[in-house]
Design a protein around this motif. Structure first.
Motif, PDB file in Angstrom:
ATOM      1  N   LEU A 169       0.872  -1.177   0.000  1.00  0.00           N
ATOM      2  CA  LEU A 169       0.000   0.000   0.000  1.00  0.00           C
ATOM      3  C   LEU A 169       0.906   1.223   0.000  1.00  0.00           C
ATOM      4  N   ILE A 170       1.078   1.821  -1.155  1.00  0.00           N
ATOM      5  CA  ILE A 170       1.986   2.975  -1.292  1.00  0.00           C
ATOM      6  C   ILE A 170       1.156   4.251  -1.185  1.00  0.00           C
ATOM      7  N   GLU A 171       1.269   4.943  -0.059  1.00  0.00           N
ATOM      8  CA  GLU A 171       0.521   6.187   0.146  1.00  0.00           C
ATOM      9  C   GLU A 171       1.399   7.364  -0.264  1.00  0.00           C
ATOM     10  N   VAL A 172       0.827   8.242  -1.083  1.00  0.00           N
ATOM     11  CA  VAL A 172       1.568   9.382  -1.630  1.00  0.00           C
ATOM     12  C   VAL A 172       0.808  10.655  -1.312  1.00  0.00           C
ATOM     13  N   ASP A 173       1.527  11.642  -0.780  1.00  0.00           N
ATOM     14  CA  ASP A 173       0.957  12.970  -0.580  1.00  0.00           C
ATOM     15  C   ASP A 173       1.335  13.814  -1.791  1.00  0.00           C
ATOM     16  N   ALA A 174       0.358  14.030  -2.683  1.00  0.00           N
ATOM     17  CA  ALA A 174       0.651  14.735  -3.929  1.00  0.00           C
ATOM     18  C   ALA A 174       1.085  16.173  -3.689  1.00  0.00           C
ATOM     19  N   ALA A 175       0.708  16.740  -2.546  1.00  0.00           N
ATOM     20  CA  ALA A 175       1.080  18.124  -2.264  1.00  0.00           C
ATOM     21  C   ALA A 175       2.585  18.283  -2.101  1.00  0.00           C
ATOM     22  N   SER A 176       3.260  17.226  -1.639  1.00  0.00           N
ATOM     23  CA  SER A 176       4.710  17.305  -1.422  1.00  0.00           C
ATOM     24  C   SER A 176       5.507  16.625  -2.525  1.00  0.00           C
ATOM     25  N   ARG A 177       4.792  15.999  -3.488  1.00  0.00           N
ATOM     26  CA  ARG A 177       5.493  15.327  -4.591  1.00  0.00           C
ATOM     27  C   ARG A 177       4.817  15.719  -5.902  1.00  0.00           C
ATOM     28  N   THR A 178       4.941  16.996  -6.229  1.00  0.00           N
ATOM     29  CA  THR A 178       4.231  17.538  -7.387  1.00  0.00           C
ATOM     30  C   THR A 178       5.013  17.412  -8.688  1.00  0.00           C
ATOM     31  N   GLY A 179       6.307  17.204  -8.619  1.00  0.00           N
ATOM     32  CA  GLY A 179       7.138  17.199  -9.816  1.00  0.00           C
ATOM     33  C   GLY A 179       6.997  15.946 -10.652  1.00  0.00           C
ATOM     34  N   VAL A 180       7.317  16.076 -11.928  1.00  0.00           N
ATOM     35  CA  VAL A 180       7.199  14.947 -12.847  1.00  0.00           C
ATOM     36  C   VAL A 180       8.216  13.855 -12.511  1.00  0.00           C
ATOM     37  N   ASP A 181       9.374  14.235 -12.001  1.00  0.00           N
ATOM     38  CA  ASP A 181      10.391  13.228 -11.639  1.00  0.00           C
ATOM     39  C   ASP A 181       9.901  12.361 -10.492  1.00  0.00           C
ATOM     40  N   ASP A 182       9.201  12.973  -9.515  1.00  0.00           N
ATOM     41  CA  ASP A 182       8.640  12.198  -8.408  1.00  0.00           C
ATOM     42  C   ASP A 182       7.628  11.186  -8.922  1.00  0.00           C
TER      43      ASP A 182
END
Length: 543
Positions: free
Chosen positions: A90-103
């Protein structure tokens, strides 16, 4: 043991525990039981209504060791790890802190690999609307055709910011705001589990301030219990939140209804001394007026907002329905003004002054509509007066009287500034225009119009082609509202003409004539002739 906040301690662990989202739960349960599982789910809704909670329960249902089911066991290793946030698939991602295309690319690098433990590898992306455009483009292909072992669970509070290409690839669920009753009932259940004392009115106050968010309600409940020493007492909660006790709001409205201005001044001074939040005070006043309106019109006494039912019935008898509606409009306007004025106290006091000084004007039995005889005039002529002159004066007076009656009918106070469109014509349009409460683009539009036709409940206005930019949807809608066309079953139509005898055109011609006249008066030859022959200028011209 470290204290765990109520919002985390009592987070729903299965679909049965989810509060107030039956339409979403039913769809997910049926999909799991019938093995109709989409590869991408999008949960939308305001903060604290259960988006992430539902996503985690769904992840638990998909990876439970007892098999894919709408009722995960909650006790197996996978269920426990998901509950504790330790499940590797279960990979939880906070899009607010990982907005870049590389992320995003690094996140999707492992999509093709099989899950380590569970049946599915699940990507839970919270606040997905924070992704950049490049990040969404990197996600699109994988989101459209992911491997069979991958599920995407997206959550956002602002779905309108998502590209339509992303929305079309997801199964979308819109979570509703929770009602005050749903929140207060759930809080009562939690307090009973925790074996804590509480007052029902205090729960209702917390539920109301939470504004549809269960997480906000649980955070406020935590704060209230800390403030009250593990007890939920209404007065202490009200003090903590800075809200005004309802009895003071009732007292203020009673003083306004009775017209006791000195009492109102004393009450305003008391509010100021108590450092009251004037925005909350107006909100409480609007709730009180709403309860009174329900009592008067629908005979529905709810006692909502912690107002006493006996007080509501008493105020409903003292306050007329018309004045109640007027007061409510004043309060709504006051709340809107508070967002723009620098001092909320001034806006609040101006609202109270309007409630004291303005009242509903009801049509009296002796009004022109009720009795035409009160406006009849008798014209007397002197003996020996020329009969033809007398007839001419009578005709002139009759014409003047008819014109006055049409004007009075058009601009009757009983119509609350609305005009009687059946009598509207290009002749009386300039007079009507003067009395319309318009400004900005709507006023310029009306100033450049002329009435072409008024037939069959349709009025056709002609607009000067030189000022066609004034013809916007907003300005036409405003004119339609001011003229109350819909209320009178009239339709307004607008056409563009090269030559229009509008108010603006007539005013420009009059100004031009005045300028020419002033220039003519200043002509030295004309002045010399006037002085030499004691002459006067005749403005009327022949030809």
């Amino acid at each position: 043991m470290t204290y765990q906040v109520l919002a985390r301690k009592h987070r729903p662990q299965n679909f049965k525990e989810v509060v107030g989202q039956e339409h979403v739960v039913q769809a997910l349960v049926n999909g799991l039981d019938n093995n109709r599982l989409h590869h991408a789910f999008l949960f939308t809704g305001t903060r604290g209504v259960g988006k992430t909670t539902l996503a985690r329960v769904l992840a638990k249902s998909l990876n439970c060791l007892e098999g894919v089911s709408s009722q995960p066991c909650g006790t197996c290793r996978h269920c426990v790890e998901i509950q504790q946030g330790d499940f590797i698939d279960l990979i939880e991602v906070d899009a607010a802190s990982r907005t870049g295309v590389d992320d995003t690319r690094s996140l999707l690098d492992n999509v093709s690999y099989a899950p380590n433990k569970g049946l599915y590898k699940i990507y839970l992306i919270d606040e997905v609307h924070m992704f950049s455009k490049s990040s969404f483009n990197a996600l699109l292909k994988t989101l459209e055709e992911p491997p069979e072992h991958v599920k995407f669970l997206l959550a956002t509070t602002e779905p309108e910011k998502l590209p339509i290409t992303v929305l079309s690839r997801c199964l979308q669920f819109n979570l509703k705001r929770l009602t005050e009753k749903q929140i207060s009932d759930y809080l009562a259940e939690i307090l009973q589990r925790e074996a804590l004392d509480f007052e029902e009115k205090a729960l209702q106050l917390v539920a109301r301030v939470a504004d549809g968010s269960m997480r906000d309600a649980l955070s406020l409940l935590d704060q209230s219990l800390a403030f009250g020493g593990n007890k939920l007492v209404y007065d202490e909660v009200r003090t903590m939140l800075g809200t005004v006790q309802q009895s003071h709001v009732v007292e203020l409205l009673s003083l306004i209804i009775s017209g006791d201005k000195s009492g109102v001044v004393d009450k305003l001074d008391w509010f100021h001394a108590m450092s009251t939040d004037y925005g909350q005070l107006l909100e409480e006043l609007s709730r009180l007026l709403h309860e009174i309106a329900l009592t008067q019109s629908l005979k529905k006494v709810t006692g909502g907002g912690a107002f006493e039912i006996a007080e509501l019935k008493k105020l409903a008898q003292q306050l007329s329905a018309e004045r109640g509606q007027l007061y409510y409009q004043f309060v709504v306007v006051g709340l809107e003004q508070m967002r723009t004025v620098p001092d909320k106290k001034i806006s609040f006091e101006m609202t109270i002054i309007r409630m004291l000084d303005f009242d509903v004007i009801s049509e009296q039995p002796g009004s022109p509509q009720g009795d035409g005889s009160s406006h009849k005039k008798t014209v007397q002529t002197q003996p020996g007066q020329n009969s033809e002159k007398s007839r001419s004066e009578k005709a002139g007076k009759a014409k003047s009287t008819n014109s006055a009656q049409v004007k009075e009918k058009l601009l009757s106070p009983a119509s609350t500034r609305h005009v009687n469109l059946s009598d509207l014509s290009n002749e009386n349009w300039p007079e009507v225009f003067k009395n319309l409460p318009l400004k900005g683009m709507a006023r310029e539009l009306a100033r450049n119009l002329m009435v072409l036709e008024n037939n069959n409940n349709t009025i056709i206005f002609a607009l000067d082609a030189a000022v066609e930019p004034f013809k916007t949807q907003k300005s036409m809608a405003k004119l339609n509202q001011i003229l109350a066309a819909e209320q009178q079953n009239y339709q307004l139509q607008f056409t563009v003409r090269e030559r229009v005898s509008s108010v603006a055109k007539k005013q420009a011609e009059a100004d031009k004539k005045n300028i020419e006249q002033r220039q003519q008066d200043k002509d030295p030859v004309v002045e010399a002739l006037q002085e030499r022959f004691d002459a006067t200028i005749i403005n009327e011209k022949i030809g």
